[in-house]
Scaffold this motif. Structure first.
Motif, PDB file in Angstrom:
ATOM      1  N   CYS A   1       0.864  -1.179   0.000  1.00 32.16           N
ATOM      2  CA  CYS A   1       0.000   0.000   0.000  1.00 32.16           C
ATOM      3  C   CYS A   1       0.900   1.228   0.000  1.00 32.16           C
ATOM      4  O   CYS A   1       0.818   2.065  -0.890  1.00 32.16           O
TER       5      CYS A   1
ATOM      6  N   ARG B   1       3.563  -1.441  -7.509  1.00 30.21           N
ATOM      7  CA  ARG B   1       2.820  -0.354  -6.918  1.00 30.21           C
ATOM      8  C   ARG B   1       3.381  -0.009  -5.538  1.00 30.21           C
ATOM      9  O   ARG B   1       3.972  -0.868  -4.887  1.00 30.21           O
TER      10      ARG B   1
ATOM     11  N   LYS C   1       0.135   9.185   0.676  1.00 29.43           N
ATOM     12  CA  LYS C   1      -1.037   8.392   1.044  1.00 29.43           C
ATOM     13  C   LYS C   1      -2.203   9.281   1.460  1.00 29.43           C
ATOM     14  O   LYS C   1      -2.068  10.094   2.374  1.00 29.43           O
TER      15      LYS C   1
ATOM     16  N   HIS D   1      -8.334  -3.294  -2.070  1.00 30.62           N
ATOM     17  CA  HIS D   1      -9.257  -2.306  -1.509  1.00 30.62           C
ATOM     18  C   HIS D   1     -10.699  -2.742  -1.739  1.00 30.62           C
ATOM     19  O   HIS D   1     -11.589  -2.385  -0.972  1.00 30.62           O
TER      20      HIS D   1
ATOM     21  N   GLU E   1      -2.204  -5.474  -3.331  1.00 35.20           N
ATOM     22  CA  GLU E   1      -1.279  -5.067  -2.266  1.00 35.20           C
ATOM     23  C   GLU E   1      -0.515  -6.278  -1.720  1.00 35.20           C
ATOM     24  O   GLU E   1      -1.111  -7.287  -1.323  1.00 35.20           O
TER      25      GLU E   1
ATOM     26  N   ASP F   1      -3.041  -0.646   5.524  1.00 27.97           N
ATOM     27  CA  ASP F   1      -3.724  -1.711   4.780  1.00 27.97           C
ATOM     28  C   ASP F   1      -3.111  -3.114   4.908  1.00 27.97           C
ATOM     29  O   ASP F   1      -3.187  -3.920   3.965  1.00 27.97           O
TER      30      ASP F   1
ATOM     31  N   GLN G   1      -5.413  -6.288   4.299  1.00 31.45           N
ATOM     32  CA  GLN G   1      -5.767  -6.721   2.940  1.00 31.45           C
ATOM     33  C   GLN G   1      -4.541  -7.047   2.095  1.00 31.45           C
ATOM     34  O   GLN G   1      -4.660  -7.327   0.907  1.00 31.45           O
TER      35      GLN G   1
END
Ligand code: PEP
Ligand code: MN
Length: 342
Positions: A106, A130, A135, A276, A302, A313, A316
């Motif tokens: 993330c 990524r 953020k 997400h 992620e 995050d 997830q």
């Protein structure tokens, strides 16, 4: 409004039509296709007198576009847009037969963490990484990202692993820097209707990954993309990341039905973010498989080497080895659909 040119129309004829459109005080957007070029017209407040354009050499017809969006529409361009993303290891295609796999944390937290994720992502065969340096957090007290120091770490990831970099710009100021370091500029869900940011991204020279707002309709999503295209940047990919509903078994409800809906209306690639979109680690793999099965042009996932210690995050985020499994599964599903995962 759309001017459809003949398949054998010359460059000169196309230029002449554009000049005539501009002389009418409007903007011309030539959209080359494999069969023919169409020229989108924007800036018209009402009806445009088409007679003058229709009689010009090389023009087949002028058609009014009834939808609010024009340049992103299938009316403007029949075939799928295939984006080409520059990476140190060569171009990565997204769209058409090509499915892009994008993995990474993330947020970029520190060099060790970014390198650990990048090593796993590269090993799995994915070519795009990524990681957020900026953020957009719900709480001002949460980790806000490392800023330019994070971009510098991403530059090292790019160099060490040959991965293309996808990273978010949260405002016009960060976009200036992101544009210098990244291969793809991400615009997040919370900024989907930040129109000055969309316009700035439209003037950028890099491809843009535009995420769907958490309560955006399909039309609103496509209109947001239209902002980027009408400033001149046609390198746009959309990304479904879940919308807010009453469901309480997941962070958001991943709206996979938007994938075929987008494909019907627009030529732009549409990716899916199952991280997400669900907010739950164990749902990421099944929803990734489903996204590819439904026709997504890519996945944004992620990945963290120690999700329980992640600064954002973690719930997830999946482990690098789980990402490798995901890559393997989606490759097989893609093959059934005669598609290829990059
Ligand atoms: C992200 O990709 O880390 C992110 C912040 O996503 P979204 O904008 O979809 O919430
Ligand atoms: Mn995140």
């Amino acid at each position: 409004m759309l001017v459809v040119m003949q398949s054998h129309a010359t460059e000169e004829q196309i230029r002449a039509v554009c000049q005539r459109i501009e002389a009418l005080g409007l903007e011309a957007h030539p959209i080359p296709g494999s069969l023919r070029t169409a020229i989108g017209i924007t800036g018209n407040k009402g009806e445009v007198d088409l007679g003058v354009l229709e009689s010009m050499p090389g023009v087949v017809e002028c058609i009014p576009v009834s939808k609010p969006y024009k340049l992103v529409s299938r009316d403007a361009k029949e075939e799928h847009t295939v984006l080409s993303i520059a990476t140190p290891a060569g171009e990565v295609s997204v769209g058409g037969q090509n499915i892009a796999l994008i993995g990474g944390p993330c947020a970029v937290e520190n060099e060790k963490q970014a390198m650990a994720a990048a090593e796993g992502v590269a090993k799995s065969g994915a070519r795009l990484f990524r990681g957020g340096a900026y953020k957009p957090r719900t709480s001002p007290y949460s980790f806000q990202g490392l800023g330019e120091a994070g971009l510098k770490i991403l530059a090292k990831v790019r160099k060490n692993f040959g991965l293309g970099i996808v990273t978010e710009a949260i405002d016009n100021e960060s976009l200036e820097l992101v544009e210098q370091y990244a291969d793809v500029i991400q615009i997040g869900a919370r900024n989907m209707q930040n129109f000055s940011l969309l316009k700035r991204a439209g003037r950028a020279k890099k491809p843009v990954l535009l995420k769907r707002g958490m309560s955006a309709t399909l039309d609103e999503f496509l209109m947001a993309a239209e902002y980027i295209l009408c400033e001149g940047n046609y390198q746009v990919m959309l990304c479904e990341r879940g919308v807010r509903t009453f469901a309480d078994h997941s962070r958001n409800t991943l709206d996979l039905a938007i994938v075929p809906a987008v494909k019907r209306r627009s030529h732009l690639p549409i990716l899916v973010d199952p991280s997400h979109g669900t907010g739950v680690r164990h749902k990421v793999l099944p929803l990734s498989r489903a996204a590819v099965a439904v026709g997504a042009d890519g996945l944004l996932v992620e990945v963290h080497h120690a999700p329980d210690q992640a600064l954002s995050d973690g719930m997830q985020s999946i482990l690098p080895e789980e990402f490798a499994q995901l890559a393997e599964d989606v490759r097989q599903i893609a093959a059934v659909l005669h598609r290829h995962v990059n």
